[in-house]
Design a protein around this motif. Structure first.
Motif, PDB file in Angstrom:
ATOM      1  N   LEU A 192       0.856  -1.178   0.000  1.00 15.20           N
ATOM      2  CA  LEU A 192       0.000   0.000   0.000  1.00 15.20           C
ATOM      3  C   LEU A 192       0.897   1.235   0.000  1.00 15.20           C
ATOM      4  N   PRO A 193       0.653   2.185  -0.901  1.00 16.70           N
ATOM      5  CA  PRO A 193       1.501   3.379  -0.919  1.00 16.70           C
ATOM      6  C   PRO A 193       1.233   4.259   0.287  1.00 16.70           C
ATOM      7  N   GLY A 194       2.201   5.102   0.619  1.00 16.35           N
ATOM      8  CA  GLY A 194       1.988   6.101   1.655  1.00 16.35           C
ATOM      9  C   GLY A 194       1.047   7.172   1.140  1.00 16.35           C
ATOM     10  N   ILE A 195       0.516   7.970   2.043  1.00 20.65           N
ATOM     11  CA  ILE A 195      -0.450   8.983   1.618  1.00 20.65           C
ATOM     12  C   ILE A 195       0.192  10.038   0.716  1.00 20.65           C
ATOM     13  N   ASP A 196       1.533  10.121   0.752  1.00 22.57           N
ATOM     14  CA  ASP A 196       2.234  11.079  -0.112  1.00 22.57           C
ATOM     15  C   ASP A 196       2.506  10.519  -1.502  1.00 22.57           C
ATOM     16  N   LEU A 205       8.227   7.319   7.998  1.00 26.11           N
ATOM     17  CA  LEU A 205       8.221   8.308   6.914  1.00 26.11           C
ATOM     18  C   LEU A 205       7.088   9.319   7.069  1.00 26.11           C
ATOM     19  N   GLY A 206       6.269   9.135   8.088  1.00 28.01           N
ATOM     20  CA  GLY A 206       5.185  10.080   8.339  1.00 28.01           C
ATOM     21  C   GLY A 206       4.083  10.046   7.303  1.00 28.01           C
ATOM     22  N   ASN A 207       3.949   8.926   6.586  1.00 25.60           N
ATOM     23  CA  ASN A 207       2.936   8.856   5.531  1.00 25.60           C
ATOM     24  C   ASN A 207       1.950   7.714   5.765  1.00 25.60           C
ATOM     25  N   ALA A 208       1.746   7.363   7.052  1.00 31.45           N
ATOM     26  CA  ALA A 208       0.909   6.215   7.386  1.00 31.45           C
ATOM     27  C   ALA A 208      -0.346   6.637   8.138  1.00 31.45           C
ATOM     28  N   ILE A 209      -1.346   5.768   8.093  1.00 33.81           N
ATOM     29  CA  ILE A 209      -2.553   5.896   8.916  1.00 33.81           C
ATOM     30  C   ILE A 209      -2.554   4.715   9.866  1.00 33.81           C
ATOM     31  N   THR A 210      -2.381   4.959  11.145  1.00 39.52           N
ATOM     32  CA  THR A 210      -2.296   3.872  12.109  1.00 39.52           C
ATOM     33  C   THR A 210      -3.666   3.273  12.370  1.00 39.52           C
ATOM     34  N   ARG A 220      -7.778  14.021   8.149  1.00 40.43           N
ATOM     35  CA  ARG A 220      -6.621  14.837   7.718  1.00 40.43           C
ATOM     36  C   ARG A 220      -5.747  14.053   6.750  1.00 40.43           C
ATOM     37  N   ALA A 221      -5.520  12.784   7.058  1.00 42.77           N
ATOM     38  CA  ALA A 221      -4.663  11.972   6.191  1.00 42.77           C
ATOM     39  C   ALA A 221      -5.278  11.819   4.806  1.00 42.77           C
ATOM     40  N   VAL A 222      -6.570  11.559   4.746  1.00 40.19           N
ATOM     41  CA  VAL A 222      -7.238  11.402   3.445  1.00 40.19           C
ATOM     42  C   VAL A 222      -7.193  12.713   2.671  1.00 40.19           C
ATOM     43  N   ASN A 223      -7.453  13.830   3.343  1.00 39.64           N
ATOM     44  CA  ASN A 223      -7.434  15.134   2.668  1.00 39.64           C
ATOM     45  C   ASN A 223      -6.054  15.479   2.130  1.00 39.64           C
ATOM     46  N   ASN A 224      -4.996  14.924   2.759  1.00 39.48           N
ATOM     47  CA  ASN A 224      -3.627  15.207   2.324  1.00 39.48           C
ATOM     48  C   ASN A 224      -3.109  14.207   1.298  1.00 39.48           C
ATOM     49  N   MET A 225      -3.932  13.260   0.891  1.00 43.79           N
ATOM     50  CA  MET A 225      -3.475  12.218  -0.025  1.00 43.79           C
ATOM     51  C   MET A 225      -3.134  12.762  -1.400  1.00 43.79           C
ATOM     52  N   ARG A 278     -13.975  11.996  -0.022  1.00 46.12           N
ATOM     53  CA  ARG A 278     -15.063  11.825   0.944  1.00 46.12           C
ATOM     54  C   ARG A 278     -15.532  10.368   0.987  1.00 46.12           C
ATOM     55  N   VAL A 279     -15.605   9.740  -0.180  1.00 48.16           N
ATOM     56  CA  VAL A 279     -15.994   8.327  -0.248  1.00 48.16           C
ATOM     57  C   VAL A 279     -14.973   7.470   0.516  1.00 48.16           C
ATOM     58  N   LEU A 280     -13.685   7.740   0.286  1.00 43.37           N
ATOM     59  CA  LEU A 280     -12.643   6.972   0.961  1.00 43.37           C
ATOM     60  C   LEU A 280     -12.663   7.220   2.465  1.00 43.37           C
ATOM     61  N   ASN A 281     -12.829   8.470   2.854  1.00 40.20           N
ATOM     62  CA  ASN A 281     -12.847   8.801   4.275  1.00 40.20           C
ATOM     63  C   ASN A 281     -13.957   8.035   4.999  1.00 40.20           C
ATOM     64  N   GLU A 282     -15.123   7.990   4.393  1.00 45.45           N
ATOM     65  CA  GLU A 282     -16.236   7.261   5.011  1.00 45.45           C
ATOM     66  C   GLU A 282     -15.919   5.785   5.149  1.00 45.45           C
TER      67      GLU A 282
END
Length: 338
Positions: A192-196, A205-210, A220-225, A278-282
């Motif tokens: 799975l790629p990092g959010i960056d 690397l600071g690009n993960a969702i725990t 925040r993570a989804v919005n920064n993808m 928004r779909v992914l965030n949900e």
């Protein structure tokens, strides 16, 4: 399937930080499923984590319990899976010592996984010996429990190859079948790629969702993808390939037709990034909420979690000790055996 012909699985993670969605999609789901179909050992690899965390040992040891909480939260059942702490099974270190005699430094340096890890850490030629011999330590972990299957990401396939090389070399050396070769078990989404969008997902690397992320942290993570940098207006056609949001939807949205429809709309234009996010965030909120809730329940009784680890480690020692006895016997090192 009877107990006699059930596969044996060895799996685990380095205890350098909390588990994240990359772990979940890479192998955690497989582990939860396979515990009902196999004899499973789940290793908290604190010893291996120390190989490149000199001076940061406290972080490693503190994360043992944190990673255990993550495992329990996603559905690992200690009644079905043996959870053990690597450093508390000294038989693994002794088995590593014997296997080290069967591999050259040159072969270890050619291991693609190790080469890439050395590059990422900037070791160049200043490589800690423990880190260079990581594949041998991992081989000892696998063979000590005579694992037949090992869930891994595709970047770990060279480690499985090297494990099987060592198994064959040992068995040929002692002229008997003592250790067992294993197969890699890959998930449908191997990485799975990092959010960056620049590397695989990694907490460091600071690009993960725990797995314990709060609702706000997920949003925040989804919005920064990373999406498509050329998709400047909603009306513009967009690229799905390399778009992290769609990579996550492919991994976590079970409604494939829904994802295909979003992709088609995005490609022809008229679909904004904010709508797809928004779909992914949900979807991610729905996925992580029960995991976070279960984690909180276990966290309220850390003494019981430690007791689970103690019981699992004690059982693992018994299994590893039996394999080690076979190895030492084959090498003629059982001087006092009755």
């Amino acid at each position: 399937m009877t107990l006699a012909n059930r596969p044996t699985i060895l799996t685990g993670d380095r205890t350098t930080g909390p588990l994240h969605l990359g772990h979940y999609i890479g192998s955690l789901r497989t582990r939860v499923q396979m515990q009902h179909e196999a004899t499973q050992f789940l290793l908290l690899a604190d010893t291996q984590a120390l190989t490149d965390n000199v001076g940061r040992h406290q972080k490693v040891t503190e994360n043992v319990l944190e990673v255990a909480l993550d495992y329990l939260a996603v559905g690992i059942d200690p009644a079905l899976t043996t959870i053990l702490i690597q450093s508390q099974v000294p038989e693994l270190a002794e088995l590593s010592q014997y296997l080290l005699n069967l591999v050259t430094v040159a072969r270890l340096e050619r291991n693609p996984t190790i080469k890439e890890e050395i590059r990422l850490r900037g070791f160049e030629r200043d490589i800690p010996a423990g880190f260079l011999t990581y594949p041998v330590s991992q081989a000892a972990d696998i063979t000590a429990f005579k694992a037949t299957h090992v869930p891994v990401g595709d970047d770990q396939l060279p480690m499985i190859e090297q494990t099987n090389e060592l198994v064959r070399k040992f068995n040929n050396t002692v002229e008997r079948e003592v250790l067992v070769e294993c197969e890699a078990v890959l998930s449908s989404v191997t990485r799975l790629p990092g959010i960056d969008g620049k590397a695989k997902m990694s907490k460091s690397l600071g690009n993960a969702i725990t797995l314990g992320a709060t609702p706000d942290e997920i949003t925040r993570a989804v919005n920064n993808m990373y999406t498509d940098p050329q998709h400047l207006r909603v009306s513009d056609p967009g690229r799905v390939e390399g778009n992290v949001v769609f990579a996550f939807l492919d991994a976590f949205e079970p409604d494939v037709a829904k994802v295909d429809e979003l992709k088609a709309h995005y490609r022809r234009g008229g679909l904004g990034d904010s709508v797809v996010k928004r779909v992914l965030n949900e979807r991610l909120q729905t996925l992580i909420e029960p995991i976070r809730a279960r984690r909180s329940e276990y966290e309220a009784d850390r003494a019981e979690v430690l007791a689970i680890l103690k019981r699992g480690t004690e059982h693992a020692r018994e299994v590893a000790a039996a394999t080690l006895a076979d190895v030492k016997g084959a090498l003629g090192l059982s001087y006092f055996a009755q």
